[in-house]
Motif scaffolding. Structure first.
Motif, PDB file in Angstrom:
ATOM      1  N   SER A 482       0.827  -1.206   0.000  1.00 29.76           N
ATOM      2  CA  SER A 482       0.000   0.000   0.000  1.00 29.76           C
ATOM      3  C   SER A 482       0.858   1.251   0.000  1.00 29.76           C
ATOM      4  O   SER A 482       0.509   2.258  -0.618  1.00 29.76           O
ATOM      5  CB  SER A 482      -0.925  -0.005   1.221  1.00 29.76           C
ATOM      6  OG  SER A 482      -1.794  -1.108   1.182  1.00 29.76           O
ATOM      7  N   THR A 483       2.005   1.194   0.677  1.00 33.07           N
ATOM      8  CA  THR A 483       2.917   2.333   0.674  1.00 33.07           C
ATOM      9  C   THR A 483       3.524   2.531  -0.713  1.00 33.07           C
ATOM     10  O   THR A 483       3.673   3.668  -1.180  1.00 33.07           O
ATOM     11  CB  THR A 483       4.029   2.132   1.715  1.00 33.07           C
ATOM     12  OG1 THR A 483       3.443   1.845   2.985  1.00 33.07           O
ATOM     13  CG2 THR A 483       4.882   3.379   1.839  1.00 33.07           C
ATOM     14  N   PHE A 484       3.875   1.439  -1.384  1.00 31.22           N
ATOM     15  CA  PHE A 484       4.372   1.547  -2.754  1.00 31.22           C
ATOM     16  C   PHE A 484       3.315   2.147  -3.675  1.00 31.22           C
ATOM     17  O   PHE A 484       3.630   2.933  -4.575  1.00 31.22           O
ATOM     18  CB  PHE A 484       4.801   0.174  -3.277  1.00 31.22           C
ATOM     19  CG  PHE A 484       6.237  -0.160  -2.977  1.00 31.22           C
ATOM     20  CD1 PHE A 484       7.270   0.456  -3.676  1.00 31.22           C
ATOM     21  CD2 PHE A 484       6.565  -1.073  -1.995  1.00 31.22           C
ATOM     22  CE1 PHE A 484       8.597   0.167  -3.395  1.00 31.22           C
ATOM     23  CE2 PHE A 484       7.893  -1.373  -1.697  1.00 31.22           C
ATOM     24  CZ  PHE A 484       8.907  -0.749  -2.406  1.00 31.22           C
ATOM     25  N   ASN A 485       2.055   1.783  -3.459  1.00 38.06           N
ATOM     26  CA  ASN A 485       0.971   2.345  -4.264  1.00 38.06           C
ATOM     27  C   ASN A 485       0.863   3.842  -4.033  1.00 38.06           C
ATOM     28  O   ASN A 485       0.655   4.629  -4.968  1.00 38.06           O
ATOM     29  CB  ASN A 485      -0.329   1.645  -3.910  1.00 38.06           C
ATOM     30  CG  ASN A 485      -1.475   2.036  -4.832  1.00 38.06           C
ATOM     31  OD1 ASN A 485      -1.303   2.102  -6.044  1.00 38.06           O
ATOM     32  ND2 ASN A 485      -2.643   2.292  -4.261  1.00 38.06           N
ATOM     33  N   LEU A 486       0.990   4.261  -2.767  1.00 36.94           N
ATOM     34  CA  LEU A 486       0.979   5.688  -2.444  1.00 36.94           C
ATOM     35  C   LEU A 486       2.170   6.393  -3.087  1.00 36.94           C
ATOM     36  O   LEU A 486       2.033   7.490  -3.650  1.00 36.94           O
ATOM     37  CB  LEU A 486       1.003   5.849  -0.929  1.00 36.94           C
ATOM     38  CG  LEU A 486       1.151   7.270  -0.373  1.00 36.94           C
ATOM     39  CD1 LEU A 486      -0.038   8.125  -0.761  1.00 36.94           C
ATOM     40  CD2 LEU A 486       1.314   7.234   1.148  1.00 36.94           C
TER      41      LEU A 486
END
Length: 492
Positions: A482-486
């Protein structure tokens, strides 16, 4: 893979509301024990459902899971859309866990309006769960502001001292006025884009000048909630006057709403503005770290000591968020989770002393290790966890934030490390002042160590602090994608 005929997330979100209506309609005010048992049952089942979501969470994707959408107002294109990703998952778990503990903490404390007290906590849980799952910015704002209602009542009605009404209004007005700027930004976005769906807006490119304006408007709403310097004035008063359970949920979850808002909205919607304003945020965060720590050293009220230290810790969080790299953002998420556990435990410890002795003034407490050894052991553990001692949860979060800051400037790291030094100073000073020395028998002459209920609450919090500190990868796996997506939105 994510099509569910039965959506456990939907069950989680509305289960506290169902419990609230059942308690309101079917259980009379006079059945105080039944009210407490029923509230504990509802919050316990809600926590178990959130654990079920974690168990069934597929960690190797950045997509929203348990996703569903319902049309609310077709004419205005407003939909009730919910979903869970790695960032929101652990805030959900933190909320359900701490609300459950708040019911246990409050087992003996509300002496009047008991039913209304637990109704406030059930409604607060309902609003908090919606905040972390709803994917529409207008509905997010509605639930974001709805948490003010139960917290206003909890502080104003069941607060501990005469200034509780003033503290409740200060909390309500400060946070409401800050959020009105965000409401204006949301209305403007809807007027020009025709939707408030977050997933659509993520792929909408706002002009740079418009991003700057909208970022500032959102910033006011989130900065007051954290609270960042200089929007922090309401926090010490609210903590000092709130009952113990109110302070626990305020420090444990409500202070995280601003950080979550920055991660979910400000960074992905306005990436260029976030990059433009990050020196400004760095300055405010560093001031908050130093100011919060130095102000903590001169407090005499035990609750205000923990409250001002929270300002310093949340300064670390905003440093990590606006470092705009993977290490800093993941560190800020871990630090928010850690602070939610540690600050809750510290406020509970202070609440134990207040329940025993009717005072939170520091000068009255000395040498408690001689008469409250179990309490002192837990207080020592959480004091060391509060200064990010290796092996505890805060150490991992602050270390990742410092690694993230080192990719920007070592000067930032040097200033941030001042906060670590100051936090060690006030935490060890407080621990030494309360636990060691000569007993102050002139003020306190009857002593009682922690009860069995208090022991299990503190033990549960200790276990989670150690788990997050020793084995953080069990949390980082879900957060990572999810952090990579952000970060993908930040790299536009």
């Amino acid at each position: 893979m994510f099509n569910f005929t039965f959506n456990p997330l939907l069950t989680l979100l509305f289960f506290p509301l169902c419990g609230l209506f059942f308690l309101l309609i079917f259980i009379p005010d006079t059945k105080k024990n039944l009210i407490k048992v029923f509230s504990l049952l509802i919050t316990s089942i809600t926590f178990l459902i959130s654990l079920f979501l974690w168990i069934n969470f597929y960690e190797s994707t950045s997509q929203f899971q348990f996703f569903t959408t319902y049309t609310v107002i077709p004419f205005f294109n407003i939909n009730y859309t919910i979903g869970l990703d790695g960032i929101s998952l652990f805030f959900i778990l933190l909320s359900t866990f701490l609300i459950n503990l708040c019911v246990l903490i409050s087992w003996e404390s509300p002496k009047f309006f008991v039913k209304e007290y637990f109704l406030c906590f059930l409604f607060l849980e309902f609003c908090l769960l919606q905040i972390f799952c709803v994917l529409d910015i207008l509905l997010f704002y509605i639930f974001f502001e709805s948490v003010l209602i139960p917290m206003f009542l909890i502080i104003g009605i069941w607060g501990s001292r005469e200034r509780k009404i003033r503290a409740a209004f200060q909390f309500f007005l400060y946070t409401l006025v800050g959020s009105l700027f965000m409401l204006g930004a949301i209305c403007f976005i809807y007027a020009i884009k025709g939707t408030t769906d977050l997933q659509i807006l993520w792929f909408t490119n706002f002009p740079f000048s418009l991003q700057l304006i909208l970022w500032i408007l959102f910033f006011f709403g989130f900065a007051v909630k954290i609270p960042m310097f200089p929007f922090h004035i309401w926090l010490p008063e609210a903590h000092a006057e709130a009952p113990t359970a109110g302070s626990v949920i305020l420090a444990g979850v409500l202070l995280k709403l601003g950080g979550y808002g920055f991660l979910r909205f400000s960074l992905p919607l306005f990436p260029y503005a976030s990059l433009f304003f990050n020196p400004f945020v760095f300055i405010l965060s560093l001031i908050a770290i130093v100011y919060g720590s130095l102000t903590t050293l001169r407090q005499i009220d035990l609750k205000k000591i923990i409250a001002y230290s929270s300002i310093s810790h949340m300064g670390f969080v905003t440093l990590g968020i606006f470092s705009l790299n993977i290490n800093g953002i993941e560190g800020s998420i871990l630090l928010m989770l850690s602070h939610g556990l540690i600050s809750s435990a510290m406020f509970f410890c202070i609440g134990i002393l207040y329940d025993r002795y009717g005072s939170r003034i520091l000068k009255y407490f000395n040498g408690l290790v001689q008469v409250m050894p179990l309490f002192t052991i837990f207080f020592m553990f959480f004091s060391f966890a509060n200064i990010s001692f290796p092996g505890t949860s805060s150490f991992i979060g602050e270390l990742l934030i410092l690694v993230g800051l080192s990719k920007i400037s070592f000067s930032l790291v040097a200033f941030a490390l001042l906060g670590v030094l100051f936090s060690a100073s006030y935490a060890i000073w407080l621990l030494n002042r309360i636990s060691f020395g000569t007993l102050n028998l002139f003020y306190l002459n009857q002593f009682q160590d922690i009860s069995r209920r208090e022991f299990w609450i503190l033990l549960a919090l200790s276990f989670l602090v150690l788990w997050l500190g020793i084995y953080p990868s069990s949390f980082l796996y879900e957060i990572n994608f999810s952090t990579f997506n952000l970060f993908k939105h930040l790299s536009l």
